[in-house]
Design an enzyme around this catalytic site. Structure first.
Site, PDB file in Angstrom:
ATOM      1  N   HIS A  92       2.064  -8.760 -22.583  1.00 19.58           N
ATOM      2  CA  HIS A  92       1.218  -7.768 -23.270  1.00 19.58           C
ATOM      3  C   HIS A  92       1.086  -8.044 -24.777  1.00 19.58           C
ATOM      4  CE1 HIS A  92       1.631  -5.818 -19.505  1.00 19.58           C
ATOM      5  NE2 HIS A  92       2.816  -5.301 -19.726  1.00 19.58           N
ATOM      6  N   ALA A 113       0.808  -1.225   0.000  1.00 27.09           N
ATOM      7  CA  ALA A 113       0.000   0.000   0.000  1.00 27.09           C
ATOM      8  C   ALA A 113       0.840   1.273   0.000  1.00 27.09           C
ATOM      9  CB  ALA A 113      -0.928  -0.008   1.212  1.00 27.09           C
ATOM     10  N   THR A 114       2.128   1.152   0.319  1.00 31.82           N
ATOM     11  CA  THR A 114       2.970   2.356   0.305  1.00 31.82           C
ATOM     12  C   THR A 114       3.779   2.432  -0.989  1.00 31.82           C
ATOM     13  OG1 THR A 114       4.670   1.089   1.456  1.00 31.82           O
ATOM     14  CG2 THR A 114       3.216   2.431   2.823  1.00 31.82           C
ATOM     15  N   ASP A 132      -3.156  -7.983 -16.566  1.00 35.49           N
ATOM     16  CA  ASP A 132      -2.312  -7.556 -17.686  1.00 35.49           C
ATOM     17  C   ASP A 132      -2.954  -6.249 -18.106  1.00 35.49           C
ATOM     18  OD1 ASP A 132      -1.452  -7.035 -20.368  1.00 35.49           O
ATOM     19  OD2 ASP A 132      -0.607  -9.053 -20.380  1.00 35.49           O
ATOM     20  N   HIS A 133      -2.346  -5.136 -17.721  1.00 36.12           N
ATOM     21  CA  HIS A 133      -3.098  -3.875 -17.836  1.00 36.12           C
ATOM     22  C   HIS A 133      -3.394  -3.497 -19.293  1.00 36.12           C
ATOM     23  CE1 HIS A 133       0.963  -2.162 -18.129  1.00 36.12           C
ATOM     24  NE2 HIS A 133       0.392  -1.181 -18.792  1.00 36.12           N
ATOM     25  N   ASP A 142       9.387  -8.533 -20.200  1.00 36.75           N
ATOM     26  CA  ASP A 142       8.672  -7.357 -19.704  1.00 36.75           C
ATOM     27  C   ASP A 142       7.450  -7.032 -20.573  1.00 36.75           C
ATOM     28  OD1 ASP A 142       8.462  -5.110 -17.899  1.00 36.75           O
ATOM     29  OD2 ASP A 142       9.087  -3.831 -19.571  1.00 36.75           O
TER      30      ASP A 142
HETATM   31  P1  NAD Z   1       7.380  -0.534  -4.970  1.00 35.99           P
HETATM   32  O1  NAD Z   1       8.771  -1.025  -4.735  1.00 35.99           O
HETATM   33  O2  NAD Z   1       7.143   0.910  -5.126  1.00 35.99           O
HETATM   34  O3  NAD Z   1       6.455  -1.020  -3.755  1.00 35.99           O
HETATM   35  C1  NAD Z   1       6.564  -2.283  -3.194  1.00 35.99           C
HETATM   36  C2  NAD Z   1       5.650  -2.407  -1.986  1.00 35.99           C
HETATM   37  O4  NAD Z   1       5.898  -3.689  -1.413  1.00 35.99           O
HETATM   38  C3  NAD Z   1       5.860  -1.374  -0.898  1.00 35.99           C
HETATM   39  O5  NAD Z   1       4.603  -0.956  -0.400  1.00 35.99           O
HETATM   40  C4  NAD Z   1       6.601  -2.179   0.193  1.00 35.99           C
HETATM   41  O6  NAD Z   1       6.319  -1.713   1.509  1.00 35.99           O
HETATM   42  C5  NAD Z   1       6.025  -3.554  -0.009  1.00 35.99           C
HETATM   43  N1  NAD Z   1       6.910  -4.600   0.519  1.00 35.99           N
HETATM   44  C6  NAD Z   1       8.169  -4.903   0.120  1.00 35.99           C
HETATM   45  N2  NAD Z   1       8.660  -5.890   0.871  1.00 35.99           N
HETATM   46  C7  NAD Z   1       7.709  -6.246   1.749  1.00 35.99           C
HETATM   47  C8  NAD Z   1       7.612  -7.180   2.808  1.00 35.99           C
HETATM   48  N3  NAD Z   1       8.618  -7.997   3.122  1.00 35.99           N
HETATM   49  N4  NAD Z   1       6.458  -7.245   3.506  1.00 35.99           N
HETATM   50  C9  NAD Z   1       5.416  -6.423   3.215  1.00 35.99           C
HETATM   51  N5  NAD Z   1       5.445  -5.510   2.242  1.00 35.99           N
HETATM   52  C10 NAD Z   1       6.582  -5.412   1.524  1.00 35.99           C
HETATM   53  O7  NAD Z   1       6.825  -1.377  -6.207  1.00 35.99           O
HETATM   54  P2  NAD Z   1       5.603  -0.976  -7.171  1.00 35.99           P
HETATM   55  O8  NAD Z   1       6.101  -0.156  -8.296  1.00 35.99           O
HETATM   56  O9  NAD Z   1       4.492  -0.426  -6.337  1.00 35.99           O
HETATM   57  O10 NAD Z   1       5.204  -2.384  -7.802  1.00 35.99           O
HETATM   58  C11 NAD Z   1       4.589  -3.408  -7.037  1.00 35.99           C
HETATM   59  C12 NAD Z   1       4.537  -4.660  -7.882  1.00 35.99           C
HETATM   60  O11 NAD Z   1       3.761  -4.451  -9.048  1.00 35.99           O
HETATM   61  C13 NAD Z   1       5.907  -5.129  -8.364  1.00 35.99           C
HETATM   62  O12 NAD Z   1       5.961  -6.538  -8.357  1.00 35.99           O
HETATM   63  C14 NAD Z   1       5.966  -4.694  -9.795  1.00 35.99           C
HETATM   64  O13 NAD Z   1       6.732  -5.572 -10.598  1.00 35.99           O
HETATM   65  C15 NAD Z   1       4.514  -4.766 -10.202  1.00 35.99           C
HETATM   66  N6  NAD Z   1       4.167  -3.819 -11.239  1.00 35.99           N
HETATM   67  C16 NAD Z   1       4.438  -2.493 -11.094  1.00 35.99           C
HETATM   68  C17 NAD Z   1       4.069  -1.618 -12.108  1.00 35.99           C
HETATM   69  C18 NAD Z   1       4.326  -0.133 -11.977  1.00 35.99           C
HETATM   70  O14 NAD Z   1       3.932   0.579 -12.897  1.00 35.99           O
HETATM   71  N7  NAD Z   1       4.917   0.360 -10.904  1.00 35.99           N
HETATM   72  C19 NAD Z   1       3.449  -2.093 -13.249  1.00 35.99           C
HETATM   73  C20 NAD Z   1       3.170  -3.440 -13.355  1.00 35.99           C
HETATM   74  C21 NAD Z   1       3.537  -4.281 -12.341  1.00 35.99           C
END
Ligand code: NAD
Length: 503
Positions: A242, A11-12, A179-180, A237
């Site tokens: 996609h 969530a963060t 898959d957005h 990727d």
């Molecule tokens: P991010 O690194 O910004 O956030 C990761 C989150 O995981 C944080 O809230 C963190 O607190 C939490 N986290 C990490 N380790 C943890 C633990 N041990 N216990 C509990 N919480 C934990 O990553 P993001 O960009 O928000 O992406 C999240 C996921 O979605 C990734 O797997 C990424 O590959 C996927 N994703 C991201 C995007 C994008 O546009 N950012 C797009 C497609 C997929």
């Protein structure tokens, strides 16, 4: 709508801020969220609930497509948001979470459904699913669903292992793999267009279509994602997920009003009919590229191996072009050319359908230069449909000139992909999510490519940043007598050039 609790892991994180909170907020404004709705955000750090809500508000101001500053609506919206500390590996954190969720749900007066949204790294998917089951979070509720982000696996074996792990805690119909690209409005329109237009249905075969080109080009480079991207490359990727999903959505011959099951059945049929690629063919059917330094919109940009965090010796692919064939009644003999890459000339996701030349040229009938009929679906960033036809050139009697019939949608107030996907996940509609069968068949198809790349059996073509990629990708089409269609070519292709092409 029934009471629903969303339990959001990560969530963060960045994705939650940029996509998930704005999407939920817009669903809230459109009254598409249940009135009894709670979101429990999870993260490792201690965050007071008012700080968490303020962070959500900030993300709405920054990223929501509308009314992020409407303070009354925003205040009401964030009242449903709560926060709990949880480390994915600590089972006692799940017990505490369950107590908290039950407390919230006690106020509903009806049994609540639970949607577990995993916006965290893929290494956490298995442990989280296991802990949801072990703690009882997945029991004593209405329905339960698991929403997961990409990447789903690193190769065929790891994807299968991950799926087996998730299957211990969730049934396939409870797993919603995002898959957005499937949430993009034009991709969703492809289904409706095919189902409801006899004109398209009639043309949607190898009888009339010469080839299909699917492009997803980015102008950005590796940005801040070096550690992830250097291991993943364009093949994992973009291509495995996609691009193959776009291919499935385009080529599934869908009956009118098809159900989610029918859509998935047809998509699986496409993947099963895809001619398998043997490792020895990778060198001829797949072009692997990596961007070198160049110029983008007048600015010099670094090459991939000069980017921070990337080794000078990296052989990672930032570009893929592929030729695919679907061996079924409709598509046999039609080549599908798919390309995707970074640091290309234009940011665009586009499908171009090139139609066959129906008239035989002969000495008796003088050669009238024509460009092929093209049907173009612009998927993003702008949305549109263009039909290229041959018409009389008003300035040059006897000459033929391509004209374009355009439809372009105003995208400013269009729901974002995440809005419709989250809404569908809450409503239990899996049509626009990736079913395991599709994911497995996609990995199966790309597996020989992954192996050939890892063994360095195929050349790595360096291409100048700001261009359309390596020349080898042009040769891939030229070998079949085709060319990539790009925007500027459609506009500028003069009859003379077309004549030269025909000759
Ligand atoms: P991010 O690194 O910004 O956030 C990761 C989150 O995981 C944080 O809230 C963190 O607190 C939490 N986290 C990490 N380790 C943890 C633990 N041990 N216990 C509990 N919480 C934990 O990553 P993001 O960009 O928000 O992406 C999240 C996921 O979605 C990734 O797997 C990424 O590959 C996927 N994703 C991201 C995007 C994008 O546009 N950012 C797009 C497609 C997929």
């Amino acid at each position: 709508m029934e009471p629903t609790t969303i339990v959001l892991f990560g969530a963060t994180g960045d994705l939650a801020k940029r996509k998930i909170y704005p999407a939920l907020y817009n669903l809230f404004l459109d009254r598409k969220l249940p009135s009894d709705f709670t979101l429990v955000g999870l993260g490792r750090r201690e965050v007071p609930v008012d700080v968490f809500r303020a962070n959500v508000e900030r993300s709405l101001r920054e990223f929501s497509r509308r009314e992020g500053s409407n303070s009354a609506a925003v205040s009401q919206f964030v009242q449903s948001f709560y926060y709990q500390v949880l480390d994915v590996g600590h089972s006692e954190d799940y017990d505490r979470l369950l107590r908290f969720v039950k407390e919230r749900e006690a106020g509903y007066g009806a049994v609540a459904n639970r949607l577990f949204y995993l916006s965290v790294g893929p290494e956490f998917f298995g442990p989280i699913a296991e802990n949801i089951k072990a703690s009882g979070l997945g029991s004593d509720c209405g329905w339960k669903r698991l929403v997961i982000e990409k990447p789903f696996g690193y190769d065929l074996a790891s994807a299968r292992a991950l799926n087996a792990k998730l299957s211990e805690s969730f049934a396939e119909d409870e797993i919603y793999r995002i898959d957005h690209y499937l949430g993009k409005p034009m991709v969703q329109k492809l289904e409706v267009l095919q189902q409801n237009n006899p004109v398209l249905q009639a043309l949607w075969t190898n009888r009339y279509i010469a080839n299909v080109q699917i492009t997803a080009s980015e102008t950005v480079g590796v940005e801040q994602r070096a550690a992830y991207y250097d291991q993943s490359g364009a093949i994992r990727d973009m291509f495995q997920n996609h691009m193959l999903q776009l291919l499935m959505m385009l080529t599934s011959q869908l009956p009118t009003n098809s159900s989610a099951e029918q859509v998935r059945f047809k998509k699986r049929k496409v993947m099963e009919a895809l001619e398998p690629l043997h490792r020895q063919q990778v060198g001829t059917q797949i072009i692997r590229g990596q961007y070198a330094e160049g110029n983008l919109k007048g600015q010099p940009v670094a090459g991939y191996t000069e980017e921070p965090g990337i080794a000078a010796t990296s052989m990672n692919d930032t570009y893929i072009a592929a030729k695919l064939q679907i061996d079924d009644y409709f598509w046999r003999g039609v080549p599908f050319y798919i390309r995707t890459g970074k640091r290309l000339q234009e940011k665009a996701t586009r499908i171009v359908i090139e139609f066959k030349e129906p008239l035989q040229q002969s000495a008796k009938h003088p050669l009238v230069p024509k460009t092929p009929n093209l049907l173009i679906f612009d998927i993003g960033p702008d949305e549109g449909i263009t039909l290229q036809l041959n018409a009389r050139d008003p300035k040059d009697k006897g000459a033929i000139k391509p004209i374009h019939i355009n439809f372009h949608e105003q995208t400013e107030d269009m729901p974002e992909a995440y809005e419709s996907l989250i809404r569908d996940a809450i409503a239990g509609d899996p049509t626009f999510f990736a079913h395991w069968d599709e994911v497995e068949l996609s990995w199966q198809w790309v597996q020989p490519i992954l192996e050939a790349f890892a063994a360095n059996e195929v050349p790595l073509h360096r291409y100048e940043a700001g261009t359309w990629g390596p020349a080898a990708a042009d040769e891939l089409l030229a070998a079949d007598g085709f060319r990539w269609w790009q925007d500027e070519q459609q506009e500028q292709l003069a009859p003379a050039a077309a004549a030269a092409q025909l000759a």
